[in-house]
Write a protein that holds these residues in place. Structure first.
Motif, PDB file in Angstrom:
ATOM      1  N   PRO A  29       0.790  -1.227   0.000  1.00 13.83           N
ATOM      2  CA  PRO A  29       0.000   0.000   0.000  1.00 13.83           C
ATOM      3  C   PRO A  29       0.827   1.284   0.000  1.00 13.83           C
ATOM      4  O   PRO A  29       0.347   2.327  -0.454  1.00 13.83           O
ATOM      5  N   ASP A  30       2.054   1.216   0.505  1.00 18.50           N
ATOM      6  CA  ASP A  30       2.910   2.402   0.435  1.00 18.50           C
ATOM      7  C   ASP A  30       3.184   2.770  -1.019  1.00 18.50           C
ATOM      8  O   ASP A  30       3.199   3.948  -1.396  1.00 18.50           O
ATOM      9  N   LYS A  31       3.379   1.768  -1.857  1.00 16.47           N
ATOM     10  CA  LYS A  31       3.627   2.027  -3.277  1.00 16.47           C
ATOM     11  C   LYS A  31       2.393   2.598  -3.960  1.00 16.47           C
ATOM     12  O   LYS A  31       2.501   3.411  -4.883  1.00 16.47           O
ATOM     13  N   LEU A  32       1.206   2.184  -3.505  1.00 16.13           N
ATOM     14  CA  LEU A  32      -0.018   2.722  -4.076  1.00 16.13           C
ATOM     15  C   LEU A  32      -0.133   4.220  -3.777  1.00 16.13           C
ATOM     16  O   LEU A  32      -0.496   5.016  -4.646  1.00 16.13           O
ATOM     17  N   GLY A  33       0.180   4.608  -2.547  1.00 21.62           N
ATOM     18  CA  GLY A  33       0.167   6.026  -2.200  1.00 21.62           C
ATOM     19  C   GLY A  33       1.195   6.811  -2.988  1.00 21.62           C
ATOM     20  O   GLY A  33       0.927   7.921  -3.464  1.00 21.62           O
ATOM     21  N   TYR A  34       2.375   6.213  -3.151  1.00 21.82           N
ATOM     22  CA  TYR A  34       3.447   6.866  -3.908  1.00 21.82           C
ATOM     23  C   TYR A  34       3.040   7.045  -5.374  1.00 21.82           C
ATOM     24  O   TYR A  34       3.189   8.128  -5.949  1.00 21.82           O
ATOM     25  N   LEU A  35       2.498   5.991  -5.969  1.00 18.87           N
ATOM     26  CA  LEU A  35       2.095   6.039  -7.365  1.00 18.87           C
ATOM     27  C   LEU A  35       1.013   7.088  -7.588  1.00 18.87           C
ATOM     28  O   LEU A  35       1.048   7.828  -8.588  1.00 18.87           O
ATOM     29  N   THR A  36       0.073   7.181  -6.681  1.00 15.34           N
ATOM     30  CA  THR A  36      -1.010   8.154  -6.817  1.00 15.34           C
ATOM     31  C   THR A  36      -0.465   9.575  -6.897  1.00 15.34           C
ATOM     32  O   THR A  36      -0.862  10.370  -7.764  1.00 15.34           O
ATOM     33  N   VAL A  37       0.468   9.898  -6.020  1.00 21.10           N
ATOM     34  CA  VAL A  37       1.043  11.248  -6.019  1.00 21.10           C
ATOM     35  C   VAL A  37       1.897  11.478  -7.268  1.00 21.10           C
ATOM     36  O   VAL A  37       1.842  12.550  -7.883  1.00 21.10           O
ATOM     37  N   ALA A  38       2.670  10.467  -7.654  1.00 20.48           N
ATOM     38  CA  ALA A  38       3.532  10.619  -8.837  1.00 20.48           C
ATOM     39  C   ALA A  38       2.701  10.879 -10.088  1.00 20.48           C
ATOM     40  O   ALA A  38       3.033  11.760 -10.899  1.00 20.48           O
ATOM     41  N   LEU A  39       1.605  10.144 -10.258  1.00 19.53           N
ATOM     42  CA  LEU A  39       0.755  10.337 -11.434  1.00 19.53           C
ATOM     43  C   LEU A  39       0.003  11.664 -11.367  1.00 19.53           C
ATOM     44  O   LEU A  39      -0.239  12.305 -12.393  1.00 19.53           O
ATOM     45  N   ALA A  40      -0.357  12.071 -10.156  1.00 19.36           N
ATOM     46  CA  ALA A  40      -1.033  13.359  -9.984  1.00 19.36           C
ATOM     47  C   ALA A  40      -0.106  14.501 -10.407  1.00 19.36           C
ATOM     48  O   ALA A  40      -0.532  15.442 -11.093  1.00 19.36           O
ATOM     49  N   LYS A  41       1.134  14.439 -10.001  1.00 18.83           N
ATOM     50  CA  LYS A  41       2.105  15.470 -10.388  1.00 18.83           C
ATOM     51  C   LYS A  41       2.256  15.519 -11.908  1.00 18.83           C
ATOM     52  O   LYS A  41       2.292  16.595 -12.521  1.00 18.83           O
ATOM     53  N   ASP A  42       2.316  14.343 -12.528  1.00 20.07           N
ATOM     54  CA  ASP A  42       2.426  14.293 -13.990  1.00 20.07           C
ATOM     55  C   ASP A  42       1.226  14.962 -14.656  1.00 20.07           C
ATOM     56  O   ASP A  42       1.370  15.680 -15.651  1.00 20.07           O
ATOM     57  N   LEU A  43       0.034  14.731 -14.137  1.00 18.50           N
ATOM     58  CA  LEU A  43      -1.168  15.335 -14.722  1.00 18.50           C
ATOM     59  C   LEU A  43      -1.110  16.854 -14.657  1.00 18.50           C
ATOM     60  O   LEU A  43      -1.487  17.539 -15.611  1.00 18.50           O
ATOM     61  N   VAL A  44      -0.641  17.380 -13.522  1.00 15.52           N
ATOM     62  CA  VAL A  44      -0.509  18.830 -13.393  1.00 15.52           C
ATOM     63  C   VAL A  44       0.438  19.373 -14.461  1.00 15.52           C
ATOM     64  O   VAL A  44       0.227  20.463 -15.004  1.00 15.52           O
TER      65      VAL A  44
END
Length: 346
Positions: free
Chosen positions: A287-302
Motif C-alpha cells: 500500500p505504500d507504493k499505491l500512495g506513492y504512485l497516486t502522487v507521482a501520477l497526480a504530479k504528472d497530470l498537473v
C-alpha cells in the motif's frame, strides 16, 4: 482437516515500510495532514489524497508512501480523510480541500455515488480529479489508479480459499468492510463468479456481512457465523481489518484445522494468525507504493503528462495502462504466508 500447503507470492514486489507509519504531522479528525516537501511556497503544486478513513494500518501505510512521494518529487501533499468509513464525512473533507484550492484531488470513495456531486464541483473549479484504491464516478476522473486487476484478484482469493479448505465442497461465508465500497464489491463479485463457474459444490451460507472496517466487529460477526453454521468450512474476508477479526475468532475457538480463512490483510498484522494457522493466506499488495504512485501520477497530470502502458515509475515499478487511457494497474498481488510474512516490513 483443511489442506495447509502454503501459497507463495504470485509476485513479490520490492520495497516495504513500517506498518502504521504516518506523516510527522499525524492525521487526526478531519484536519489536513501536510507534507511541506517544497517549503509551502506560493505556486507549489498541491496534491490532496483522500482515503476512505484515517487511522487503520492500510491507509497509514498508503499515507507514508504519499508523503514520501511528495518529498521526493517536490510537491505539497495533503493526506486527510474521515475518521469513519462514512460518505458524508468524506464529502465534508473534500469540501474543505476544494476551499484550499488544491491542484489535484485523489479520492478513495466510501460510496462513489454519494461523492459525485462534490467531485463534479471540484472538477468545475478546475481541480484535477482522480480516484485511487477504489473507483469513483468514471465520468469525473482523469485517472483511476488501481492496485491490481480487480477481476483476477477476486478470482485468486476464491481459488486460494478452496485450496486451503482442501475440498471443493462445503459451506463458506464472506466478510466485507462496507457494503457500498466499490472495490470490495468488485472483488467479491469476481470471487463469487469464480466459485459459481468452477466450484459448484461450494455453498455461500449468507449474504456478504459488513464489518465497518473494524477488526472487533469482524471478530464478533465471525463468532456469530460459527455459532449459526456449525459446518462452516471457509471464510473470505475483504478489507484489511476483516481477516484479522475472523482469524482472531478462529484462534479463540481453536478451529484452525476446521475453518480456512483467507483475506486482504497486511503481512505484519497477519503474522500472529498466520503462525498458528488461524489465517491461512493474506493476499494484498504494497500500500505504500499505491500512495506513492497516486502522487507521482497526480504530479504528472498537473504537468500535462499522461501515463503510458509499461511505464516504469521510480519507487513503484512498471505499470499497466488499459485501453481506456484512464485505468492504471499498479501490479499483481502478493500472497503473504507463514513462510514469507516476516520478509515484509509493513
Amino acid at each position: 482437516m483443511k489442506k495447509v500447503t502454503g501459497l507463495f507470492a504470485t509476485a513479490i514486489l520490492a520495497g516495504g515500510l513500517l506498518a502504521g507509519c504516518v506523516s510527522e504531522e499525524g492525521a487526526a479528525g478531519n484536519e489536513s495532514t501536510k507534507s511541506n516537501s517544497g517549503g509551502g511556497d506560493d505556486g507549489e503544486v498541491k496534491i490532496a489524497v483522500v482515503p476512505k478513513l484515517i487511522g487503520i494500518p492500510y491507509f497509514n501505510a498508503s499515507e507514508a508512501g504519499a508523503i514520501k512521494a511528495g518529498k521526493d518529487l517536490g510537491v505539497e501533499v495533503v493526506y486527510t480523510g474521515p475518521t469513519e468509513p462514512d460518505a458524508a464525512q468524506q464529502v465534508k473533507v473534500i469540501e474543505d480541500l476544494i476551499s484550499q484550492n488544491v491542484d489535484v484531488l485523489a479520492v478513495a470513495p466510501n460510496d462513489a455515488a454519494s461523492l459525485s456531486p462534490v467531485l463534479k464541483k471540484a472538477k468545475d473549479q478546475g481541480i484535477i480529479v482522480m480516484d485511487w484504491d477504489t473507483p469513483a464516478d468514471q465520468s469525473l476522473v482523469e485517472l483511476s489508479v488501481h492496485q491490481i486487476d480487480d477481476e483476477a484478484y477476486g478470482r485468486h482469493i476464491a481459488q486460494s480459499l478452496v485450496e486451503q479448505m482442501g475440498t471443493e465442497e462445503g459451506q463458506i461465508a464472506i466478510l466485507t468492510g462496507g457494503l457500498s465500497a466499490a472495490n470490495l464489491n468488485t472483488w467479491i463479485d469476481a470471487a463469487k463468479k469464480e466459485l459459481e463457474e468452477n466450484y459448484p459444490g461450494i455453498q455461500l451460507v449468507t449474504d456478504k456481512i459488513a464489518t465497518d472496517e473494524k477488526q472487533q466487529v469482524a471478530y464478533q460477526k465471525t463468532l456469530d457465523l460459527i455459532k449459526s453454521n456449525p459446518d462452516l468450512k471457509g471464510i473470505m474476508a475483504f478489507s484489511t481489518p476483516a481477516p484479522l477479526g475472523a482469524a482472531q475468532a478462529i484462534q479463540e475457538k481453536g478451529l484452525q484445522d476446521k475453518i480456512a480463512v483467507v483475506g486482504t490483510a497486511l503481512p505484519k498484522d497477519s503474522s500472529p494468525y498466520l503462525e498458528d494457522g488461524a489465517l491461512d493466506v493474506a493476499i494484498l499488495w504494497e500500500p505504500d507504493k499505491l500512495g506513492y504512485l497516486t502522487v507521482a501520477l497526480a504530479k504528472d497530470l498537473v504537468e500535462g503528462e499522461k501515463p503510458e502502458n509499461g511505464q516504469n515509475v521510480e519507487g513503484v515499478g512498471e505499470i499497466e495502462l488499459w485501453e481506456d487511457g484512464k485505468t492504471v494497474i499498479m501490479g499483481p498481488p502478493t500472497d503473504f504466508t507463514k513462510e514469507n510474512a516476516a520478509d515484509y516490513d509493513f
